[in-house]
Design a protein around this motif. Structure first.
Motif, mmCIF file in Angstrom:
data_model
loop_
_atom_site.group_PDB
_atom_site.id
_atom_site.type_symbol
_atom_site.label_atom_id
_atom_site.label_comp_id
_atom_site.label_asym_id
_atom_site.label_seq_id
_atom_site.Cartn_x
_atom_site.Cartn_y
_atom_site.Cartn_z
ATOM 1 N N THR A 13 -22.693 -39.107 -9.105
ATOM 2 C CA THR A 13 -23.126 -38.899 -7.718
ATOM 3 C C THR A 13 -23.032 -40.195 -6.917
ATOM 4 O O THR A 13 -22.846 -40.168 -5.705
ATOM 5 C CB THR A 13 -24.552 -38.317 -7.684
ATOM 6 O OG1 THR A 13 -24.567 -37.177 -8.543
ATOM 7 C CG2 THR A 13 -24.955 -37.873 -6.290
ATOM 8 N N TYR A 50 -30.384 -31.893 -13.365
ATOM 9 C CA TYR A 50 -30.723 -32.275 -14.738
ATOM 10 C C TYR A 50 -31.694 -31.213 -15.267
ATOM 11 O O TYR A 50 -32.773 -31.040 -14.686
ATOM 12 C CB TYR A 50 -31.382 -33.658 -14.780
ATOM 13 C CG TYR A 50 -30.582 -34.712 -14.026
ATOM 14 C CD1 TYR A 50 -29.459 -35.321 -14.596
ATOM 15 C CD2 TYR A 50 -30.947 -35.078 -12.736
ATOM 16 C CE1 TYR A 50 -28.725 -36.262 -13.894
ATOM 17 C CE2 TYR A 50 -30.218 -36.018 -12.025
ATOM 18 C CZ TYR A 50 -29.111 -36.608 -12.610
ATOM 19 O OH TYR A 50 -28.390 -37.538 -11.903
ATOM 20 N N SER A 79 -22.738 -31.571 -10.234
ATOM 21 C CA SER A 79 -23.412 -31.013 -11.418
ATOM 22 C C SER A 79 -22.324 -30.509 -12.354
ATOM 23 O O SER A 79 -21.172 -30.367 -11.949
ATOM 24 C CB SER A 79 -24.364 -29.876 -11.055
ATOM 25 O OG SER A 79 -23.640 -28.727 -10.674
HETATM 26 C C1 LIG Z 1 -30.042 -34.840 -19.196
HETATM 27 C C2 LIG Z 1 -29.010 -34.055 -18.412
HETATM 28 C C3 LIG Z 1 -29.273 -32.730 -18.102
HETATM 29 C C4 LIG Z 1 -28.320 -31.978 -17.376
HETATM 30 N N1 LIG Z 1 -28.615 -30.677 -17.047
HETATM 31 C C5 LIG Z 1 -27.722 -29.984 -16.292
HETATM 32 C C6 LIG Z 1 -28.013 -28.648 -15.871
HETATM 33 O O1 LIG Z 1 -29.060 -28.089 -16.166
HETATM 34 N N2 LIG Z 1 -27.089 -27.999 -15.138
HETATM 35 C C7 LIG Z 1 -25.909 -28.586 -14.762
HETATM 36 O O2 LIG Z 1 -25.117 -27.947 -14.079
HETATM 37 N N3 LIG Z 1 -25.613 -29.854 -15.127
HETATM 38 C C8 LIG Z 1 -26.488 -30.566 -15.880
HETATM 39 N N4 LIG Z 1 -26.198 -31.852 -16.228
HETATM 40 C C9 LIG Z 1 -24.942 -32.449 -15.804
HETATM 41 C C10 LIG Z 1 -25.093 -33.300 -14.545
HETATM 42 O O3 LIG Z 1 -25.589 -32.541 -13.462
HETATM 43 C C11 LIG Z 1 -23.735 -33.878 -14.160
HETATM 44 O O4 LIG Z 1 -23.224 -34.624 -15.243
HETATM 45 C C12 LIG Z 1 -23.862 -34.749 -12.915
HETATM 46 O O5 LIG Z 1 -22.580 -35.039 -12.427
HETATM 47 C C13 LIG Z 1 -24.611 -36.015 -13.238
HETATM 48 O O6 LIG Z 1 -24.654 -36.823 -12.107
HETATM 49 P P1 LIG Z 1 -24.955 -38.373 -12.200
HETATM 50 O O7 LIG Z 1 -23.870 -38.997 -13.052
HETATM 51 O O8 LIG Z 1 -24.898 -38.829 -10.790
HETATM 52 O O9 LIG Z 1 -26.303 -38.515 -12.812
HETATM 53 C C14 LIG Z 1 -27.112 -32.592 -16.966
HETATM 54 C C15 LIG Z 1 -26.868 -33.942 -17.287
HETATM 55 C C16 LIG Z 1 -27.799 -34.658 -17.999
HETATM 56 C C17 LIG Z 1 -27.507 -36.117 -18.323
#
Ligand SMILES: Cc1cc2nc3c(=O)[nH]c(=O)nc-3n(C[C@H](O)[C@H](O)[C@H](O)COP(=O)(O)O)c2cc1C
Length: 139
Positions: A13, A50, A79
């Motif tokens: 993000t 998350y 996500s």
């Molecule tokens: C601990 C964790 C839980 C996650 N849970 C979900 C979820 O419930 N649904 C989803 O679509 N993605 C989920 N994701 C994926 C993240 O939404 C996705 O990798 C996002 O691009 C992360 O953004 P960031 O790198 O800015 O933190 C999860 C990722 C992590 C690390």
């Protein structure tokens, strides 16, 4: 003056936030650090999902916002599944009298072995264009 505030645990993000900030001609600020917000015309809010929800840090930032700090908000984020933070952001901000623009920008974000390379160059270019359009009043 516009502003871009985001939370990014893994960096996906943040990439989008930097592209949105480029389009809005401001610097993206992480809600995990001190955020400098005066009276903002358009507040871009970026976050991810998350375990089905937005991050607690972002939720706290939104809960602490004052109506005077933002005339309106625009949501963006990443996500793995395509689920967005828009409904959660809208519920908090509209209860404070800060309207949330109907259009938002979201793309897939890499997670474990899915969505490798996302957001990619095309996602970032679209995010920058989206922000430009919002700032010109086209959204
Ligand atoms: C601990 C964790 C839980 C996650 N849970 C979900 C979820 O419930 N649904 C989803 O679509 N993605 C989920 N994701 C994926 C993240 O939404 C996705 O990798 C996002 O691009 C992360 O953004 P960031 O790198 O800015 O933190 C999860 C990722 C992590 C690390």
């Amino acid at each position: 003056m516009n502003a871009v505030v985001y939370v990014s645990k893994g960096g996906n993000t943040k990439k989008l936030a930097d592209a949105v900030a480029k389009g809005a001609e401001v610097k993206a600020q992480s809600a995990a650090s001190a955020v400098n917000l005066t009276q903002t015309d358009i507040l871009f809010i970026g976050g991810s999902i998350y375990c089905g929800r937005m991050s607690g840090v972002l939720r706290k930032f939104l809960q602490n916002l004052d109506q005077k700090q933002a005339a309106k908000a625009v949501v963006f984020g990443t996500s793995a599944s395509g689920k967005t933070i828009r409904a959660e952001v809208t519920s908090i901000l509209e209860s404070k009298g800060i309207p949330v623009v109907a259009e938002s920008f979201h793309c897939k974000g890499s997670f474990l072995c899915v969505n490798s390379g996302r957001p990619n160059a095309d996602d970032l270019a679209q995010a920058e264009e989206f922000a430009k359009r919002v700032c010109k009043g086209g959204v």
